[in-house]
Write a protein that holds these residues in place. Structure first.
Motif, PDB file in Angstrom:
ATOM      1  N   HIS A   1       0.833  -1.233  -0.118  1.00 44.56           N
ATOM      2  CA  HIS A   1       0.141  -0.001   0.026  1.00 44.56           C
ATOM      3  C   HIS A   1       0.837   1.121   0.083  1.00 44.56           C
ATOM      4  O   HIS A   1       0.640   2.107  -0.784  1.00 44.56           O
ATOM      5  CB  HIS A   1      -0.899  -0.003   1.131  1.00 44.56           C
TER       6      HIS A   1
ATOM      7  N   SER B   1      -7.298   3.476  -6.864  1.00 40.64           N
ATOM      8  CA  SER B   1      -7.603   2.160  -6.706  1.00 40.64           C
ATOM      9  C   SER B   1      -6.558   1.257  -6.607  1.00 40.64           C
ATOM     10  O   SER B   1      -6.480   0.117  -6.063  1.00 40.64           O
ATOM     11  CB  SER B   1      -8.344   1.959  -8.096  1.00 40.64           C
ATOM     12  N   LEU B   2      -5.378   1.474  -7.304  1.00 45.29           N
ATOM     13  CA  LEU B   2      -4.256   0.780  -7.383  1.00 45.29           C
ATOM     14  C   LEU B   2      -3.622   0.643  -5.928  1.00 45.29           C
ATOM     15  O   LEU B   2      -2.916  -0.231  -5.755  1.00 45.29           O
ATOM     16  CB  LEU B   2      -3.192   1.288  -8.142  1.00 45.29           C
TER      17      LEU B   2
ATOM     18  N   SER C   1      -5.111   0.822  -3.177  1.00 45.01           N
ATOM     19  CA  SER C   1      -6.021  -0.044  -2.333  1.00 45.01           C
ATOM     20  C   SER C   1      -5.823  -1.760  -2.836  1.00 45.01           C
ATOM     21  O   SER C   1      -5.899  -2.609  -2.103  1.00 45.01           O
ATOM     22  CB  SER C   1      -7.479   0.268  -2.261  1.00 45.01           C
ATOM     23  N   ALA C   2      -5.654  -2.035  -4.177  1.00 40.77           N
ATOM     24  CA  ALA C   2      -5.358  -3.193  -4.527  1.00 40.77           C
ATOM     25  C   ALA C   2      -4.083  -3.893  -4.429  1.00 40.77           C
ATOM     26  O   ALA C   2      -3.989  -5.185  -4.274  1.00 40.77           O
ATOM     27  CB  ALA C   2      -5.528  -3.084  -6.138  1.00 40.77           C
TER      28      ALA C   2
ATOM     29  N   LEU D   1     -10.932  -8.253  -0.420  1.00 43.42           N
ATOM     30  CA  LEU D   1     -11.712  -7.724  -1.832  1.00 43.42           C
ATOM     31  C   LEU D   1     -13.060  -7.590  -1.774  1.00 43.42           C
ATOM     32  O   LEU D   1     -13.662  -7.201  -2.704  1.00 43.42           O
ATOM     33  CB  LEU D   1     -11.314  -8.744  -2.984  1.00 43.42           C
TER      34      LEU D   1
ATOM     35  N   ASP E   1      -9.945  -3.258   1.721  1.00 45.32           N
ATOM     36  CA  ASP E   1      -9.454  -2.519   0.503  1.00 45.32           C
ATOM     37  C   ASP E   1     -10.304  -2.831  -0.592  1.00 45.32           C
ATOM     38  O   ASP E   1     -10.301  -1.960  -1.739  1.00 45.32           O
ATOM     39  CB  ASP E   1      -8.144  -3.505   0.119  1.00 45.32           C
ATOM     40  N   GLY E   2     -11.369  -3.730  -0.586  1.00 51.00           N
ATOM     41  CA  GLY E   2     -12.174  -3.759  -1.953  1.00 51.00           C
ATOM     42  C   GLY E   2     -13.171  -2.669  -1.957  1.00 51.00           C
ATOM     43  O   GLY E   2     -13.304  -2.297  -3.321  1.00 51.00           O
TER      44      GLY E   2
ATOM     45  N   ILE F   1     -10.957   0.296  -3.584  1.00 54.41           N
ATOM     46  CA  ILE F   1     -10.956  -0.061  -5.028  1.00 54.41           C
ATOM     47  C   ILE F   1     -11.910   0.678  -5.851  1.00 54.41           C
ATOM     48  O   ILE F   1     -11.598   1.387  -6.589  1.00 54.41           O
ATOM     49  CB  ILE F   1     -10.801  -1.586  -5.384  1.00 54.41           C
TER      50      ILE F   1
END
Length: 270
Positions: A64, A129-130, A132-133, A192, A199-200, A203
């Protein structure tokens, strides 16, 4: 500040913490003991799984932070997030203590809390988003790296063995890795979920309307707790682990391996 001082400061911000080296040392030592069958089998599996789980949590949070750094938040280094030191993260209780407790209680790889990212420094929804992913992707990679050798049977001839239940002779190393892989798969799936605080949701959040984000924001602190409460229900728990075992089956990991690994992990019940 001179250029040399700035460079030295930047180097210190990225220097791997002694705490993380200790975790790696425990992981390596316990891994060797389990591989060779040295010492008490259950305690060795316990140390290997807990150390491996802690290392993966550190790498999860590091991912992260590192992605945020490249996205524009230059403050993550000064906060110590790039040192892989679990004591530097925003909330040690939710990031590390609770996930380990959940593993001890129910064998669930429940994701933890987070590094504090200064989102206003980052421009572009895709970057948000990246960031969090990045964490769940670490769990995915970790899980695959564990499942492939176990599922392919590459570790079935390791020296360390023990008898489980008075009748099953099992190799310690692959069953320990199988249980650790189960934690990684469950953590990835749970993290997710599009639940506020996980984190989902992080995103998809940048793509939601401001009104929706404001309406959801008050529930974010309770998302993790809500997931745990729901998973504690037997029907939901059974359905969830059916999905976990199905994914592990794609890689050839036998469900009995995870069962034996979890049985040995809980050495205090033996």
């Amino acid at each position: 500040m001179s250029f040399a001082d700035a460079r030295r400061s930047g180097s210190e911000e990225r220097r791997i913490s002694p705490v993380f080296w200790v975790l790696l040392a425990i992981l390596g030592t316990s891994g060797w003991a389990v591989w060779e069958g040295y010492g008490a089998p259950g305690f060795g599996v316990f140390l290997l799984v807990v150390a491996g789980w802690m290392v993966s949590l550190c790498l999860h949070e590091f991912a992260h932070a590192r992605t945020a750094l490249h996205g524009g938040d230059i403050t993550v280094g000064a906060k110590g997030y790039l040192t892989l030191n679990p004591l530097k993260y925003a909330n040690g209780l939710t990031s590390f203590v609770l996930p380990v407790v959940f593993v001890l209680l129910g064998g669930i790889g429940l994701p933890g809390g987070a590094v504090f990212i200064e989102r206003h420094r980052i421009q572009g929804r895709l970057k948000h988003s990246l960031i969090s992913a990045a964490g769940p992707l670490v769990n995915v990679v970790f899980a695959i790296a564990l499942m492939v050798p176990v599922g392919q049977g590459w570790l079935d001839d390791t020296p360390g063995t023990t008898t489980v239940g008075g009748m099953y002779q099992v190799h310690l190393f692959p069953v320990a890795l199988a249980f650790l892989a189960l934690l990684q798969v469950s953590a990835a799936l749970l993290n997710l979920l599009p639940v506020p605080g996980l984190d989902g949701y992080g995103i998809i959040e940048p793509w939601l309307s401001p009104q929706t984000r404001r309406a959801v924001q008050p529930f974010a602190p309770y998302g993790l707790l809500a997931v745990f409460v729901v998973l504690w229900q037997s029907q939901v728990n059974g359905w969830f682990f059916d999905q976990v075992y199905r994914i592990m089956g794609w890689f050839g990991v036998n469900e009995y391996y995870t069962y034996f690994g979890q049985h040995l992990f809980r050495f205090w019940n033996q």
